[in-house]
Design a protein around this motif. Structure first.
Motif, mmCIF file in Angstrom:
data_model
loop_
_atom_site.group_PDB
_atom_site.id
_atom_site.type_symbol
_atom_site.label_atom_id
_atom_site.label_comp_id
_atom_site.label_asym_id
_atom_site.label_seq_id
_atom_site.Cartn_x
_atom_site.Cartn_y
_atom_site.Cartn_z
ATOM 1 N N ASN A 45 -5.759 -1.923 5.471
ATOM 2 C CA ASN A 45 -4.351 -2.293 5.346
ATOM 3 C C ASN A 45 -3.786 -1.971 3.971
ATOM 4 O O ASN A 45 -2.643 -1.530 3.835
ATOM 5 N N LEU B 74 -3.199 1.802 3.869
ATOM 6 C CA LEU B 74 -2.029 2.166 4.667
ATOM 7 C C LEU B 74 -0.742 1.725 3.987
ATOM 8 O O LEU B 74 0.273 2.440 4.024
ATOM 9 N N ARG B 75 -0.764 0.576 3.343
ATOM 10 C CA ARG B 75 0.428 0.098 2.640
ATOM 11 C C ARG B 75 0.778 1.034 1.473
ATOM 12 O O ARG B 75 1.938 1.357 1.238
ATOM 13 N N GLU C 123 -0.004 4.251 1.203
ATOM 14 C CA GLU C 123 0.496 5.499 1.766
ATOM 15 C C GLU C 123 1.935 5.350 2.229
ATOM 16 O O GLU C 123 2.761 6.251 2.049
ATOM 17 N N ASN C 124 2.243 4.214 2.828
ATOM 18 C CA ASN C 124 3.605 3.967 3.296
ATOM 19 C C ASN C 124 4.585 3.928 2.123
ATOM 20 O O ASN C 124 5.689 4.476 2.194
ATOM 21 N N GLU C 125 4.188 3.286 1.038
ATOM 22 C CA GLU C 125 5.062 3.225 -0.135
ATOM 23 C C GLU C 125 5.278 4.611 -0.735
ATOM 24 O O GLU C 125 6.390 4.943 -1.169
ATOM 25 N N LEU D 283 5.203 7.490 0.898
ATOM 26 C CA LEU D 283 6.087 8.229 1.797
ATOM 27 C C LEU D 283 7.527 7.763 1.655
ATOM 28 O O LEU D 283 8.467 8.570 1.702
ATOM 29 N N GLN D 284 7.726 6.450 1.487
ATOM 30 C CA GLN D 284 9.085 5.953 1.310
ATOM 31 C C GLN D 284 9.692 6.472 0.004
ATOM 32 O O GLN D 284 10.869 6.854 -0.041
ATOM 33 N N ASN E 294 10.578 10.075 0.461
ATOM 34 C CA ASN E 294 11.757 10.184 1.312
ATOM 35 C C ASN E 294 13.032 9.866 0.531
ATOM 36 O O ASN E 294 14.060 10.539 0.667
#
Length: 746
Positions: free
Chosen positions: A117, A120-121, A123-125, A127-128, A131
């Motif tokens: 987790n 994944l968190r 990686e998500n940050e 990508l955000q 973006n």
């Protein structure tokens, strides 16, 4: 609980949304030995008369927990038979064993999920953030033509991506051009217009990033951790170069690695390629580079040859009594390297480690170094070179070490203009079955000939001054010095202990190094150059003041040196100067009387290389208060005679094994080099191979350098007078005149 029995225990009232909470609670309350010190059992016990009540946990002993942990590592899912065996051995119920393993598996699974987790968190940050940057760049696009704000229109996503890529390439190209001009010594013009300052500071730059690799710059962007060499070896992570900004550091590292690889490839080819790349001279078979063939075969690693520079390039092969690994280890250590070649390397230091070694050896080690190369004459300036040194193991027992200059166009306010640069040079070392190593040495340099006196220009252009044969000769002489056994005490002329021999050799080494520094004016000693009107152009006078230096007497020290042509063979002149019986013919320290050798320590197989202690036969014992420490050596590249007066009490301490660092020395001596065209073929100013009109013979003459260091005043605050300078000048002239008279030459 694990997947085999967990769902059965939960029953039909299972709520999928509560699985995360249940795992959290299960981790906190049923995690085995971590949370309740080995407790196990049911979470709740059924009660028909009322609500379920909590069951008391049984705490396991440390021994029981250790045994369960050991078994869990081997078998996380024990069967019924294994559980019964554990229960019998540990004194626990089978149900307790079962619940402990279930809790332990659940704990491991929860920890794994939490770790996943977190990843994944992150990686998500990332990508955000990426973006958001792309959205911001698309809201404020930049015109590639004018550098201003672009007019919004119907622009597709692919067009946006192309514009971002184009801006990144332009930024990358301009920085590469700047670095090429900085390191390669030649301007590399960009084929596109440089990006304006406004564009570089725009939002688009934030979008394309400045991480040095052209990717989108984010907080979590990972950079390459090494450099692939093409054969499976990876260069380790490099630390930052000194004086380099963070924006350019990765590009500079990449360029240094590429330069080192290109230089290594060129060195290996030059070491193993014969005719027509190398031409052998007629007299002694020395190999000189054919520049025309070289230019057809190789492309320049560091740019074209500067205007006014001339080329010297030679190759030589020899056997040394050392294995390849030991020689490579010495080459990659700046201090040990300078000690191995004392007559060639005046000073050496490692500026930066671009990459460290791999596998515990010096394989793939890359470092930035600075060195001063000397020829023992005041008429030849010291060559200061900043270069890369790269070490590579090509096979078992086969190594190569290459040097290549990187200091062109790096001229700042505190940097002198470059007068010499080193093209790919170095050695290829291969182990031999008899314990020796075969060394192929390639020396390739370009230098400003205008800074060299005309008397030494033919010597340097033929490669006799800084050529490969001089490195091989110095290497072989050093190995002989290390391996030679000192004579037994019975054969010596004066009693000296083994510790005294080592101390005396160390003192002689310091004496010779100080003499070379005074003659060549290297930075190993801080000298101030004097300009005297009545002094000849061929005489260089230096001075310095010393107060608390234990290795020198306090006061004002004057050093004077000059070089002359002597119409006598080098061997004859060397034998004359080192002979203590002939010393009264030229040395004023002998007081006109004979001298005898008290101690003789051989340093080589011949009689020419040794350390001696001389004493003058004074009329009375009270007058005999000084001894003469002398070192002599000779090889194919030249000869040296260095001496210094030493007081008797200090030498008694040294001969008994005392510390020689506190013995004050002011060395003087002579350096003898072969004739300028000794070696046959040479490179002329145009870079073509020519043969001299008249073959030179060593018996026809040699180049003699005379150097003196004297104490002109014992007070450091005293001022240097003209009379002191004239005294040293007269001492040099008188000594040269006496030598010529004794040898009956004009």
């Amino acid at each position: 609980m694990d997947g085999h029995g967990g769902m059965d225990l939960l029953g039909e009232h299972f709520d999928p949304s509560a699985i995360g909470r249940m795992r959290e609670d299960e981790y906190e309350s049923r995690s085995g030995s971590d949370n309740f010190e080995g407790g196990s059992g049911d979470d709740q016990e059924a009660n028909e008369d009322g609500p379920p009540r909590k069951k008391k946990y049984n705490r396991h002993t440390p021994h029981q927990i250790q045994e369960l942990e050991n078994f869990f590592k081997e078998c996380p899912h024990p069967d019924e038979k294994q559980r019964l065996e554990l229960s019998r051995r540990l004194g626990l119920e089978s149900k307790q064993i079962k619940f402990w393993f279930q809790n332990r598996r659940t704990q491991m699974k929860t920890q794994l999920e939490r770790h996943e987790n977190v990843i994944l968190r992150q990686e998500n940050e990332k990508l955000q953030a990426e973006n958001d940057l792309l959205k911001e760049a698309m809201r404020s696009p930049i015109c590639n033509t004018c550098g201003g704000q672009a007019i919004p229109g119907d622009i597709s996503y692919e067009q946006h991506q192309l514009r971002i890529e184009n801006a990144r390439f332009k930024d990358e190209l301009n920085r590469i051009c700047a670095l090429a001009n900085k390191f390669l010594g030649k301007p590399l013009a960009s084929s596109v217009n440089p990006i304006s300052t406004k564009c570089l500071n725009s939002n688009l730059e934030l979008a394309v990033g400045r991480n040095g690799f052209g990717g989108v710059s984010t907080a979590g962007t990972t950079l390459p951790m090494g450099h692939d060499f093409g054969d499976g070896d990876v260069m380790p992570m490099m630390k930052p170069m000194m004086g380099v900004t963070s924006n350019d550091i990765q590009f500079e590292r990449s360029m240094l690695i590429d330069l080192a690889l290109a230089a290594m490839d060129e060195l290996c080819k030059m070491a193993h390629t014969d005719n027509p790349l190398w031409i052998k001279s007629f007299d002694e078979g020395k190999e000189v580079l054919n520049l025309e063939e070289y230019m057809r075969t190789f492309s320049p690693c560091i740019g074209m040859k500067p205007v006014g520079f001339v080329t010297e390039a030679t190759r030589d092969t020899g056997l040394v009594m050392v294995n390849s690994l030991a020689l490579v280890e010495t080459m990659m250590d700046a201090n040990r390297w300078a000690e191995m070649f004392p007559s060639v390397v005046a000073r050496a230091s490692t500026i930066d480690m671009v990459s460290t070694d791999t596998g515990g050896t010096k394989n793939n080690a890359l470092q930035v170094m600075h060195a001063e190369f000397q020829l023992l004459s005041p008429l030849v300036p010291v060559r200061q070179v900043k270069f890369l040194r790269f070490c590579k193991q090509h096979a078992e027992g086969l190594w190569a070490v290459v040097d290549v200059s990187i200091d062109m166009n790096q001229v700042g306010s505190n940097t002198q203009f470059v007068t010499c640069r080193r093209l790919p040079s170095g050695c290829v070392v291969q182990d031999m079955p008899n314990g020796y190593s075969k060394v192929i040495w390639v020396e390739h340099s370009e230098y400003d000939e205008s800074s060299v006196h005309h008397l030494y220009r033919p010597l340097l252009s033929s490669g006799m001054g800084f050529g490969a044969h001089r490195w091989i000769s110095a290497l072989q002489s050093t190995q002989l010095t290390i391996s030679i056994k000192l004579p037994p005490p019975s054969s010596e002329k004066h009693s000296i202990t083994p510790g005294g021999k080592r101390s005396m050799l160390k003192l002689a080494q310091r004496m010779t190094n100080n003499f070379c520094a005074g003659v060549c004016a290297s930075s190993m000693r801080k000298w101030d150059k004097l300009r005297v009107e009545n002094m000849g152009e061929d005489v260089r006078v230096l001075t310095r003041k010393r107060i608390n230096d234990p290795g020198e007497p306090p006061g004002v020290v004057l050093s004077a040196a000059t070089s002359v042509w002597m119409p006598v063979s080098r061997q004859r002149l060397f034998n004359f100067l080192r002979d203590e019986r002939m010393r009264s013919a030229w040395d004023i320290l002998s007081n006109g009387g004979p001298m005898h050798e008290m101690v003789h320590i051989a340093k080589g197989q011949g009689t020419g290389s040794c350390v001696s202690l001389l004493s003058a036969n004074a009329i009375s014992k009270s007058e005999n208060t000084m001894l003469i420490l002398q070192e002599t050596w000779s090889d194919v590249s030249g000869s040296l005679v260095v001496y210094a007066p030493v007081d008797i009490p200090s030498m008694h301490i040294v001969m008994n094994g005392g510390d020689s660092a506190y013995v004050a020395l002011l060395p003087s001596g002579f350096a003898i080099l072969p004739p300028p065209n000794h070696g046959g073929w040479s490179n002329n100013i145009n870079g073509t191979i020519v043969k001299p009109e008249v073959e030179s013979d060593e018996s026809g003459g040699c180049l003699l350098t005379v150097g003196f260091q004297i104490l002109v005043n014992s007070l450091p605050t005293a001022k240097l007078t003209v009379e002191s300078v004239e005294t040293v000048n007269n001492l040099i002239s008188c000594t040269i005149h006496k030598i010529k008279d004794a040898l009956q030459v004009t």
